[in-house]
Design a protein around this motif. Structure first.
Motif, PDB file in Angstrom:
ATOM      1  N   GLU A 147     -11.950  -0.636  -1.101  1.00  0.00           N
ATOM      2  CA  GLU A 147     -11.136   0.235  -0.249  1.00  0.00           C
ATOM      3  C   GLU A 147     -10.951   1.622  -0.856  1.00  0.00           C
ATOM      4  O   GLU A 147     -10.176   2.427  -0.338  1.00  0.00           O
ATOM      5  N   ASN A 148     -11.637   1.901  -1.984  1.00  0.00           N
ATOM      6  CA  ASN A 148     -11.530   3.181  -2.690  1.00  0.00           C
ATOM      7  C   ASN A 148     -10.106   3.492  -3.131  1.00  0.00           C
ATOM      8  O   ASN A 148      -9.675   4.653  -3.109  1.00  0.00           O
ATOM      9  N   VAL A 149      -9.365   2.466  -3.524  1.00  0.00           N
ATOM     10  CA  VAL A 149      -8.026   2.629  -4.075  1.00  0.00           C
ATOM     11  C   VAL A 149      -8.170   2.776  -5.586  1.00  0.00           C
ATOM     12  O   VAL A 149      -8.751   1.907  -6.239  1.00  0.00           O
ATOM     13  N   GLN A 150      -7.671   3.862  -6.129  1.00  0.00           N
ATOM     14  CA  GLN A 150      -7.890   4.165  -7.544  1.00  0.00           C
ATOM     15  C   GLN A 150      -6.888   3.463  -8.465  1.00  0.00           C
ATOM     16  O   GLN A 150      -7.225   3.102  -9.579  1.00  0.00           O
TER      17      GLN A 150
ATOM     18  N   ASP B  27      -0.140   4.543  -0.784  1.00  0.00           N
ATOM     19  CA  ASP B  27      -0.878   5.639  -0.152  1.00  0.00           C
ATOM     20  C   ASP B  27      -2.356   5.305  -0.271  1.00  0.00           C
ATOM     21  O   ASP B  27      -2.712   4.206  -0.689  1.00  0.00           O
ATOM     22  N   ASP B  28      -3.207   6.250   0.067  1.00  0.00           N
ATOM     23  CA  ASP B  28      -4.652   5.984   0.041  1.00  0.00           C
ATOM     24  C   ASP B  28      -5.196   5.659  -1.340  1.00  0.00           C
ATOM     25  O   ASP B  28      -6.268   5.089  -1.464  1.00  0.00           O
ATOM     26  N   SER B  29      -4.462   6.042  -2.390  1.00  0.00           N
ATOM     27  CA  SER B  29      -4.983   5.845  -3.741  1.00  0.00           C
ATOM     28  C   SER B  29      -4.237   4.808  -4.574  1.00  0.00           C
ATOM     29  O   SER B  29      -4.660   4.497  -5.677  1.00  0.00           O
ATOM     30  N   THR B  30      -3.124   4.251  -4.037  1.00  0.00           N
ATOM     31  CA  THR B  30      -2.293   3.374  -4.866  1.00  0.00           C
ATOM     32  C   THR B  30      -1.824   2.130  -4.119  1.00  0.00           C
ATOM     33  O   THR B  30      -1.311   2.214  -3.006  1.00  0.00           O
ATOM     34  N   ILE B  31      -1.993   0.992  -4.794  1.00  0.00           N
ATOM     35  CA  ILE B  31      -1.418  -0.281  -4.352  1.00  0.00           C
ATOM     36  C   ILE B  31      -0.388  -0.661  -5.408  1.00  0.00           C
ATOM     37  O   ILE B  31      -0.652  -0.555  -6.611  1.00  0.00           O
TER      38      ILE B  31
ATOM     39  N   VAL C 204       0.875  -1.171   0.000  1.00  0.00           N
ATOM     40  CA  VAL C 204       0.000   0.000   0.000  1.00  0.00           C
ATOM     41  C   VAL C 204       0.912   1.221   0.000  1.00  0.00           C
ATOM     42  O   VAL C 204       1.622   1.468   0.966  1.00  0.00           O
TER      43      VAL C 204
ATOM     44  N   ALA D 183      -9.489  -3.472  -4.051  1.00  0.00           N
ATOM     45  CA  ALA D 183      -9.082  -2.082  -4.299  1.00  0.00           C
ATOM     46  C   ALA D 183     -10.314  -1.193  -4.448  1.00  0.00           C
ATOM     47  O   ALA D 183     -10.377  -0.104  -3.870  1.00  0.00           O
TER      48      ALA D 183
END
Length: 171
Positions: free
Chosen positions: A123-126, A91-95, A89, A120
Motif C-alpha cells: 500500500e506504499n505506507v512508509q 494518513d497515506d504514509s502511516t499506520i 490508518v 504496508a
C-alpha cells in the motif's frame, strides 16, 4: 555424527505416522476454516508458525482501520480468532498499531506483524507506529524484544512507563 546421535535423530515409524496424521487433520481443518472465514473476511494467507503450526491469516479493512486476524488450523473455526492485530490508518504514509491481542508465545504475533509489514509495503505506507503505555509496562521487556526482532525502533521511557515504536520501510 556418532551412531548414537544419528539414532536419536531418526524418528520411529510411529512418530512419523503421528506427525503425518496431525498434518492431515490440520490440512482438512484448513480447507474448512478458509471456506468459513472467506464468507466474512478477506483471506490474506496460509502461513506457518515457527513451531510448524498451520494458520489462516485474514483481514477486515476499511479506510481508517485494519484488523488482521489469525486462526490456528489445529482447531475448527467457530467465528473467533486466536490472535489479532488492530491498526489505524493515520494518513497515506502511516499506520498506527492500536493493539495486538490473543494467545501468547505461539508465534502468532510474529506472523501477523510480518503480514502487516507486507501489506504496508504493498500500500506504499512508509511508517508503522505504536505506543507502549503504562498497562504494557509489566511486560515491556518482552514487547521491546518483539518489536526489535521485527526491525522497529523502540524508545522506552522507564521513568514515565511509556514509549513508542516506529518501523520505517526505507530502512
Amino acid at each position: 555424527m556418532t551412531k548414537s546421535a544419528f539414532l536419536q535423530e531418526v524418528k520411529s515409524k510411529d512418530e512419523l505416522k503421528e506427525e503425518l496424521d496431525e498434518l492431515e487433520i490440520q490440512l482438512f481443518r484448513m480447507q474448512n476454516n478458509i471456506k468459513e472465514i472467506a464468507k466474512k473476511s478477506e483471506v490474506i494467507s496460509i502461513d506457518q508458525t515457527p513451531n510448524e503450526e498451520w494458520v489462516v491469516v485474514y483481514a477486515d479493512r476499511d479506510k481508517d482501520t485494519w484488523q488482521l486476524m489469525l486462526h490456528s488450523c489445529k482447531r475448527t473455526y467457530q467465528g473467533n480468532w486466536h490472535s489479532a492485530l488492530q491498526a489505524e490508518v493515520k494518513d497515506d504514509s502511516t499506520i498506527h498499531i492500536a493493539a495486538i491481542k490473543g494467545e501468547e508465545n505461539k508465534g502468532y504475533g510474529s506472523v501477523l506483524m510480518n503480514h502487516l509489514k507486507e501489506i504496508a509495503k504493498e500500500e506504499n505506507v512508509q511508517y508503522i507506529t505504536g505506543d507502549l503505555v503504562q498497562r504494557d509496562y509489566g511486560h515491556v521487556d518482552r514487547l521491546q524484544y518483539f518489536y526489535e526482532k521485527h526491525n522497529f525502533d523502540v524508545i522506552v521511557d522507564h521513568t514515565e512507563k511509556c514509549g513508542e515504536i516506529i518501523w520505517n520501510d526505507d530502512e
